[in-house]
Structures are given as C-alpha cells and as structure tokens.
Design a protein around this motif. Structure first.
Motif, PDB file in Angstrom:
ATOM      1  N   THR A   5      -3.698  11.544 101.922  1.00  0.00           N
ATOM      2  CA  THR A   5      -4.739  11.553 100.887  1.00  0.00           C
ATOM      3  C   THR A   5      -5.750  10.457 101.135  1.00  0.00           C
ATOM      4  O   THR A   5      -6.967  10.658 100.961  1.00  0.00           O
ATOM      5  N   SER A   8      -8.161  11.560 103.705  1.00  0.00           N
ATOM      6  CA  SER A   8      -9.093  12.527 103.108  1.00  0.00           C
ATOM      7  C   SER A   8     -10.158  11.822 102.280  1.00  0.00           C
ATOM      8  O   SER A   8     -11.339  12.188 102.321  1.00  0.00           O
ATOM      9  N   THR A 142     -17.084  20.784  96.619  1.00  0.00           N
ATOM     10  CA  THR A 142     -16.744  21.561  97.809  1.00  0.00           C
ATOM     11  C   THR A 142     -16.366  20.652  98.966  1.00  0.00           C
ATOM     12  O   THR A 142     -15.452  20.959  99.750  1.00  0.00           O
ATOM     13  N   LYS A 145     -12.715  19.652  99.141  1.00  0.00           N
ATOM     14  CA  LYS A 145     -11.846  20.679  99.723  1.00  0.00           C
ATOM     15  C   LYS A 145     -12.100  20.855 101.221  1.00  0.00           C
ATOM     16  O   LYS A 145     -11.178  21.127 101.992  1.00  0.00           O
ATOM     17  N   ASP A 146     -13.358  20.696 101.641  1.00  0.00           N
ATOM     18  CA  ASP A 146     -13.688  20.888 103.055  1.00  0.00           C
ATOM     19  C   ASP A 146     -13.136  19.790 103.952  1.00  0.00           C
ATOM     20  O   ASP A 146     -13.098  19.965 105.182  1.00  0.00           O
ATOM     21  N   THR A 147     -12.721  18.674 103.375  1.00  0.00           N
ATOM     22  CA  THR A 147     -12.085  17.646 104.207  1.00  0.00           C
ATOM     23  C   THR A 147     -10.826  18.193 104.872  1.00  0.00           C
ATOM     24  O   THR A 147     -10.402  17.686 105.913  1.00  0.00           O
ATOM     25  N   ALA A 148     -10.248  19.244 104.288  1.00  0.00           N
ATOM     26  CA  ALA A 148      -9.048  19.855 104.869  1.00  0.00           C
ATOM     27  C   ALA A 148      -9.341  20.528 106.204  1.00  0.00           C
ATOM     28  O   ALA A 148      -8.428  20.708 107.017  1.00  0.00           O
ATOM     29  N   LEU A 159      -3.941  17.859 104.155  1.00  0.00           N
ATOM     30  CA  LEU A 159      -3.432  19.201 104.439  1.00  0.00           C
ATOM     31  C   LEU A 159      -2.578  19.213 105.706  1.00  0.00           C
ATOM     32  O   LEU A 159      -1.570  19.918 105.774  1.00  0.00           O
ATOM     33  N   GLY A 179      -2.107  20.774  97.057  1.00  0.00           N
ATOM     34  CA  GLY A 179      -3.071  21.401  96.156  1.00  0.00           C
ATOM     35  C   GLY A 179      -3.271  20.605  94.882  1.00  0.00           C
ATOM     36  O   GLY A 179      -4.394  20.481  94.385  1.00  0.00           O
ATOM     37  N   TYR A 182      -5.548  17.662  95.685  1.00  0.00           N
ATOM     38  CA  TYR A 182      -6.953  18.072  95.736  1.00  0.00           C
ATOM     39  C   TYR A 182      -7.500  18.313  94.328  1.00  0.00           C
ATOM     40  O   TYR A 182      -8.652  17.976  94.029  1.00  0.00           O
ATOM     41  N   LEU A 183      -6.680  18.890  93.472  1.00  0.00           N
ATOM     42  CA  LEU A 183      -7.105  19.155  92.098  1.00  0.00           C
ATOM     43  C   LEU A 183      -7.402  17.852  91.357  1.00  0.00           C
ATOM     44  O   LEU A 183      -8.399  17.748  90.637  1.00  0.00           O
ATOM     45  N   ASN A 186     -10.695  16.424  92.708  1.00  0.00           N
ATOM     46  CA  ASN A 186     -11.845  17.153  92.184  1.00  0.00           C
ATOM     47  C   ASN A 186     -12.034  16.917  90.688  1.00  0.00           C
ATOM     48  O   ASN A 186     -13.151  16.958  90.178  1.00  0.00           O
TER      49      ASN A 186
END
Length: 204
Positions: A5, A8, A142, A145-148, A159, A179, A182-183, A186
């Motif tokens: 994390t 990320s 976005t 999430k795109d760091t994944a 991820l 997940g 990430y939630l 965000n």
C-alpha cells in the motif's frame, strides 16, 4: 499488504506532483495560436488518451532498452508513464475549464483597467479551479485504482502483493483485502475533494 500500500501511495502522490504541472504545459500548447505547436499537442494528446495505459507502461520500461541499450528502473518507468498519461487527461480538463469562462468577463476586466496578468490570476483562474474540481476529483480517484497497473512491469505494489499472497495460500481473500485498501484510499480522496468543493462553493 501495508508495504504494498505504501508503494501504491508513493506512486499516486509522485504521479500527481509531476502530472499537474506537466498538464499546464500540454494545455497551453493545445490552446496555442502557433499552428504547428497546437497540432503537435493535439496529436500527442490523442496518442496518450487513445492507447491503453498498460501499453504505455510497457513501452516506457522496455523501449529505451531496445532502442538505446539502457532502461529506467521499474519504479521510475511507472512514474513517467503514469505522469505523462494523466497529464494528457488533466490538460483537456484544464482546457475545458478555461474555454468555459465567458469572453465577456475578460472584456469587462479590460474595461475596468485590469492588466492581463491581473485578469488571468484574479478572475479567470479562480473560476477555472472551481469548474474543473469535480472532473479532477474523478480522475484522481481513477489514478488510485490505476496504480495497480504498474504490476505489469513488476513493480511490487498493493495488487502485486495481494496476487502473490493469493497464489501462495490458494485463496481469493488477499484480493478482497486489497480491494478494501483501495476503497479506503478512494474514500480519503473523495472526502478531500468534497471539502475542496465545499470551500470553493463560497466563491462566486
């Protein structure tokens, strides 16, 4: 999970640090009255926005080695690809914000004796910031999430750690935990932008 994390989060913040000012350059080039620069910016932005981010990550990491015999390390390649990609999207958001301000406001400022710099920084920019904040918020969400996607070039982020753990224990639980991470991230971004929008709502 926590170490992944943190990677990320580093990718997220470094991408923002580099993409936001780079987007200003792309936006100014896109709005330039110098025809060759404007057309080059249009083509460049079309390529960046019209091709998959995953492909861009692969190109940034592998192409220098194929062409010149050297390459960026994985983390640096990830930051470059993400920053340039998101700068393209941010640039179009900026352009939309600037073009949404009525020309009459510039003319009124001129009549009132405002210099061009005063008009730009005291009248135009505050309105642009207010108008683009919701769209910027969506793009930043976005980005989290795109760091994944950087896992495609082997960057060990959240991820990547979750997939390795899932394969090791033969369970999908680590993926659901990722997940949840990430939630939460965000959720923090959404809260931050909601506060920004609330403060900007006082500006008329």
């Amino acid at each position: 999970m926590l170490s992944g994390t943190w990677v990320s989060v580093e990718i997220f913040f470094l991408t923002l640090v580099f993409s936001i000012p780079l987007a200003v350059f792309f936006c100014m080039a896109r709005m330039s009255k110098f025809w060759p620069l404007k057309k080059f910016a249009q083509l460049f932005l079309l390529v960046l926005r019209g091709t998959p981010l995953m492909l861009q990550l692969i190109c940034v990491y592998f192409m220098p080695g194929l062409l010149w015999g050297w390459s960026f390390d994985r983390f640096t390649a990830a930051i470059i690809a993400l920053a340039v990609n998101y700068a393209a999207y941010f640039a179009e958001i900026y352009r939309g914000g600037f073009e949404s301000v009525p020309q009459g406001q510039r003319e009124a400022a001129k009549v009132l004796g405002y210099a061009k710099a005063q008009t730009f920084f005291h009248i135009i920019v505050p309105q642009v910031i207010k108008r683009i904040t919701p769209a910027m918020g969506n793009e930043v969400i976005t980005l989290v999430k795109d760091t994944a996607l950087v896992t495609v070039i082997g960057v060990v982020e959240l991820l990547h750690v979750a997939k390795s753990a899932s394969n090791r224990v033969f369970s999908t639980v680590p993926l659901f935990v990722a997940g949840a991470f990430y939630l939460v991230m965000n959720g923090l971004v959404t809260f931050a932008f909601s506060r920004i929008e609330k403060k900007l709502s006082y500006y008329k």
